[in-house]
Each structure stands twice: as structure tokens, then as C-alpha cells.
Design a protein around this motif. Structure first.
Motif, mmCIF file in Angstrom:
data_model
loop_
_atom_site.group_PDB
_atom_site.id
_atom_site.type_symbol
_atom_site.label_atom_id
_atom_site.label_comp_id
_atom_site.label_asym_id
_atom_site.label_seq_id
_atom_site.Cartn_x
_atom_site.Cartn_y
_atom_site.Cartn_z
ATOM 1 N N VAL A 18 0.844 -1.203 0.000
ATOM 2 C CA VAL A 18 0.000 0.000 0.000
ATOM 3 C C VAL A 18 0.876 1.249 0.000
ATOM 4 O O VAL A 18 0.587 2.234 -0.691
ATOM 5 C CB VAL A 18 -0.961 -0.008 1.215
ATOM 6 N N LEU A 19 1.968 1.196 0.748
ATOM 7 C CA LEU A 19 2.851 2.353 0.824
ATOM 8 C C LEU A 19 3.620 2.592 -0.482
ATOM 9 O O LEU A 19 4.002 3.723 -0.767
ATOM 10 C CB LEU A 19 3.798 2.220 2.017
ATOM 11 N N ILE A 20 3.825 1.547 -1.278
ATOM 12 C CA ILE A 20 4.393 1.753 -2.618
ATOM 13 C C ILE A 20 3.444 2.628 -3.433
ATOM 14 O O ILE A 20 3.861 3.584 -4.088
ATOM 15 C CB ILE A 20 4.630 0.414 -3.362
ATOM 16 N N ASN A 21 2.163 2.294 -3.372
ATOM 17 C CA ASN A 21 1.173 3.078 -4.098
ATOM 18 C C ASN A 21 1.115 4.509 -3.565
ATOM 19 O O ASN A 21 1.043 5.462 -4.341
ATOM 20 C CB ASN A 21 -0.199 2.413 -4.011
ATOM 21 N N THR A 22 1.166 4.661 -2.251
ATOM 22 C CA THR A 22 1.171 5.990 -1.643
ATOM 23 C C THR A 22 2.385 6.777 -2.106
ATOM 24 O O THR A 22 2.274 7.955 -2.457
ATOM 25 C CB THR A 22 1.169 5.877 -0.101
ATOM 26 N N TYR A 23 3.538 6.132 -2.120
ATOM 27 C CA TYR A 23 4.755 6.812 -2.570
ATOM 28 C C TYR A 23 4.649 7.219 -4.041
ATOM 29 O O TYR A 23 5.083 8.298 -4.433
ATOM 30 C CB TYR A 23 5.986 5.938 -2.339
ATOM 31 N N ASN A 24 4.069 6.352 -4.868
ATOM 32 C CA ASN A 24 3.920 6.684 -6.287
ATOM 33 C C ASN A 24 2.975 7.862 -6.509
ATOM 34 O O ASN A 24 3.118 8.587 -7.481
ATOM 35 C CB ASN A 24 3.446 5.472 -7.082
ATOM 36 N N GLN A 25 2.020 8.042 -5.595
ATOM 37 C CA GLN A 25 1.091 9.161 -5.711
ATOM 38 C C GLN A 25 1.705 10.462 -5.200
ATOM 39 O O GLN A 25 1.422 11.528 -5.732
ATOM 40 C CB GLN A 25 -0.207 8.867 -4.959
ATOM 41 N N GLN A 26 2.503 10.364 -4.120
ATOM 42 C CA GLN A 26 3.148 11.540 -3.531
ATOM 43 C C GLN A 26 4.587 11.193 -3.206
ATOM 44 O O GLN A 26 4.870 10.613 -2.158
ATOM 45 C CB GLN A 26 2.447 11.957 -2.240
ATOM 46 N N LYS A 27 5.472 11.528 -4.092
ATOM 47 C CA LYS A 27 6.880 11.184 -3.909
ATOM 48 C C LYS A 27 7.533 12.188 -2.959
ATOM 49 O O LYS A 27 7.873 13.294 -3.370
ATOM 50 C CB LYS A 27 7.604 11.134 -5.240
ATOM 51 N N ASN A 28 7.650 11.755 -1.701
ATOM 52 C CA ASN A 28 8.352 12.577 -0.716
ATOM 53 C C ASN A 28 9.109 11.652 0.235
ATOM 54 O O ASN A 28 8.921 10.430 0.240
ATOM 55 C CB ASN A 28 7.398 13.518 0.035
ATOM 56 N N VAL A 29 9.971 12.233 1.024
ATOM 57 C CA VAL A 29 10.854 11.455 1.897
ATOM 58 C C VAL A 29 10.047 10.683 2.938
ATOM 59 O O VAL A 29 10.356 9.526 3.240
ATOM 60 C CB VAL A 29 11.901 12.379 2.573
ATOM 61 N N LYS A 30 9.004 11.306 3.478
ATOM 62 C CA LYS A 30 8.189 10.636 4.498
ATOM 63 C C LYS A 30 7.595 9.341 3.962
ATOM 64 O O LYS A 30 7.696 8.288 4.601
ATOM 65 C CB LYS A 30 7.079 11.571 4.972
ATOM 66 N N ASN A 31 6.971 9.398 2.787
ATOM 67 C CA ASN A 31 6.362 8.200 2.210
ATOM 68 C C ASN A 31 7.412 7.151 1.850
ATOM 69 O O ASN A 31 7.165 5.950 1.993
ATOM 70 C CB ASN A 31 5.523 8.561 0.986
ATOM 71 N N LEU A 32 8.568 7.594 1.410
ATOM 72 C CA LEU A 32 9.649 6.658 1.101
ATOM 73 C C LEU A 32 10.121 5.940 2.363
ATOM 74 O O LEU A 32 10.284 4.713 2.368
ATOM 75 C CB LEU A 32 10.814 7.398 0.440
#
Length: 105
Positions: A18-32
Motif C-alpha cells: 500500500v505504501l508503494i502506491n502511496t509513494y507513487n502518488q506523492q513522492k516525498n521522503v516521508k512516504n519513502l
């Protein structure tokens, strides 16, 4: 305790997907960092589970939880298709995973 660790590993695997998808939607350090943490905990608990469980069984159950769970979460939260064929395939993954636990003992 090893089965508890394995279930935790599978749940963190689902979170990582799920967090891969979140990162792909909003590429930022927190999501990474959250994505790496999700997968990191997944591997940690998988490693702990494999101290007592056979590798093949542990890996199959871990990937089964991750694949089925990731698909279910994508249907719920990301409005992916809820086609009956997909649901049958998820059922096959889950039944095979349960079967491996039953024959692995």
C-alpha cells in the motif's frame, strides 16, 4: 510464536505494498521512509518466523498474505475491479496458503 511472527510479516508486507502506491502518488521522503519501514518490519518478522518454520512454507504463506491482502486492499481503498474472477483467485491463494500450513506440520 513463529506463526504469529509470520502473520505479522504478512501484514507488514501488505502495508508495504500500500505504501508503494502511496509513494507513487506523492513522492516525498516521508512516504519513502514509511515504505522502507513497512518492508523492513516485514523482513524482520519473516526472519524470526523462519527460525522455526521451514523456508518454503514460511515464504509461501508470507507471499500469499501479501498478494491476497494487497489485492483486497486495492479493491477497497483504490477502487480496483471487484470482479468475481479476482475474488475466486484470491480464494485460491488463501486456500493454498492454509493448505501449506496444514500439511507442513
Amino acid at each position: 510464536m513463529s506463526w504469529f511472527y509470520l502473520i505479522l510479516a504478512g501484514l507488514f508486507e501488505m502495508l508495504g505494498v500500500v505504501l508503494i502506491n502511496t509513494y507513487n502518488q506523492q513522492k516525498n521522503v516521508k512516504n519513502l521512509l514509511l515504505m522502507f519501514a513497512g518492508f523492513g518490519f516485514s523482513f524482520l518478522f519473516l526472519t524470526l518466523a523462519m527460525n522455526e518454520l521451514p523456508m518454503g512454507t514460511a515464504y509461501a504463506v508470507w507471499t500469499g498474505i501479501g498478494a491476497a491482502g494487497g489485492t483486497i486492499l486495492s479493491m477497497i481503498f483504490y477502487n480496483e475491479a471487484k470482479d468475481w474472477k479476482r475474488i475466486v483467485c484470491i480464494g485460491l491463494i488463501l486456500s493454498a496458503t492454509i493448505g501449506l500450513k496444514l500439511v507442513g506440520e
